[in-house]
Write an enzyme that holds these catalytic residues in place. Structure first.
Site, PDB file in Angstrom:
ATOM      1  N   ALA A  66       0.843  -1.190   0.000  1.00 23.43           N
ATOM      2  CA  ALA A  66       0.000   0.000   0.000  1.00 23.43           C
ATOM      3  C   ALA A  66       0.881   1.244   0.000  1.00 23.43           C
ATOM      4  CB  ALA A  66      -0.910  -0.001   1.222  1.00 23.43           C
ATOM      5  N   GLY A 112      -0.257  -5.148   0.966  1.00 22.70           N
ATOM      6  CA  GLY A 112      -1.482  -5.091   0.181  1.00 22.70           C
ATOM      7  C   GLY A 112      -1.364  -5.779  -1.164  1.00 22.70           C
ATOM      8  N   GLU A 115      -2.020  -9.352  -0.414  1.00 27.82           N
ATOM      9  CA  GLU A 115      -3.450  -9.452  -0.108  1.00 27.82           C
ATOM     10  C   GLU A 115      -4.282  -9.395  -1.381  1.00 27.82           C
ATOM     11  OE1 GLU A 115      -4.253  -7.616   4.198  1.00 27.82           O
ATOM     12  OE2 GLU A 115      -3.056  -6.281   2.927  1.00 27.82           O
ATOM     13  N   GLU A 135       3.714  -5.987   7.529  1.00 37.00           N
ATOM     14  CA  GLU A 135       3.042  -4.932   8.289  1.00 37.00           C
ATOM     15  C   GLU A 135       3.523  -4.791   9.722  1.00 37.00           C
ATOM     16  OE1 GLU A 135       0.214  -5.847   4.897  1.00 37.00           O
ATOM     17  OE2 GLU A 135       1.567  -6.977   6.198  1.00 37.00           O
TER      18      GLU A 135
END
Length: 255
Positions: A66, A112, A115, A135
């Site tokens: 992200a 992300g 994900e 993360e």
């Protein structure tokens, strides 16, 4: 539609969606998430498309994570909205799309990015791919479904190891643990992914759509009933009638 951060191309009956932010290693920002959501709506509604491929531009990165700059100063409420909106707008949409979505992981798939790949129905990776959920090195946890989808793919123990350690694993290790289906050279990755998509595209769109819905319920109490209902519903649909007729007439079906 025209998009700023993604490119939509057509390969036979497959929609090829390329995340195109090479200067940021294709990191997901709000604009990119919104555009991915929009293009998936477009592809979902267009009967010419039977399968979807998501990949990243360049040779280094699928999606490197992200865009941290966008949320670095968020508080609790804003962070919850970020995760909830991202899941609802994009990640859950991919998982529940009425057409199969294949991730062609061409390099880094971190945070992300991983994900996003895990939300897809199938994952192929290039030999140079590196996958991980880093993360906790930021004092965070995955927020786009990573803590839920990773255990389903690799088991709780391995998921815990990857999340707690934040380590990256190479593509071959990802295949060994079931995180990706196949590994190819970078040059072969997209052609092999398109090859699979084109095989899928020959089969019943309604059958595949119902199969996606049933498989997505496989770890719930409704799984068997979802399968039964989907199986029954297909008996009233044209795809089943064509498929059975073709079988009895010893010809290829035309879906």
């Amino acid at each position: 539609m025209s998009y700023e951060n993604i490119v939509l191309e057509t390969d036979q009956r497959t929609a090829v969606i390329t995340i195109n932010r090479p200067q940021s290693l294709n990191a997901l920002n709000a604009k990119t998430i919104s555009e991915l959501s929009q293009v998936l709506d477009e592809v979902s509604a267009d009967s010419q498309y039977r399968a979807v491929i998501i990949t990243g531009s360049g040779e280094k990165s699928f999606v490197a994570g992200a865009d941290i700059k966008e949320f670095s100063d968020f508080g609790t409420a804003a962070a919850e909205d970020l995760a909830r909106n991202g899941q609802n707008i994009l990640f859950n949409k991919i998982e529940n799309l009425n057409k199969p979505v294949i991730a062609a992981v061409n390099g880094f798939a971190l945070g992300g990015g991983l994900e996003l790949a895990m939300a897809c129905h199938i994952r192929y990776a290039s030999e140079n791919a590196r996958l991980g959920l880093p993360e906790v090195t930021l004092g965070l946890i995955p927020g786009y479904g990573g803590t839920q989808r990773l255990p389903k793919l690799v088991g709780k123990g391995l998921a815990n190891e990857l999340i707690f350690s934040a380590k990256m694993i190479p593509a071959q290790r990802a295949k060994e643990i079931g995180l990706v289906n196949e590994v190819f050279s970078l040059e072969e990755l997209l052609p092999k992914t398109k090859e699979l998509a084109n095989i899928i595209a020959q089969n019943s769109p309604m059958g595949i759509s119902k199969a996606i819905a049933a498989v997505n319920q496989s770890d719930t109490n409704q799984g068997f009933e979802t399968e039964i209902k989907a199986f029954g519903a297909l008996f009233e649909m044209d795809d089943k009638k064509e498929g059975v007729a073709a079988f009895l007439e010893k010809r290829k079906p035309s879906f």
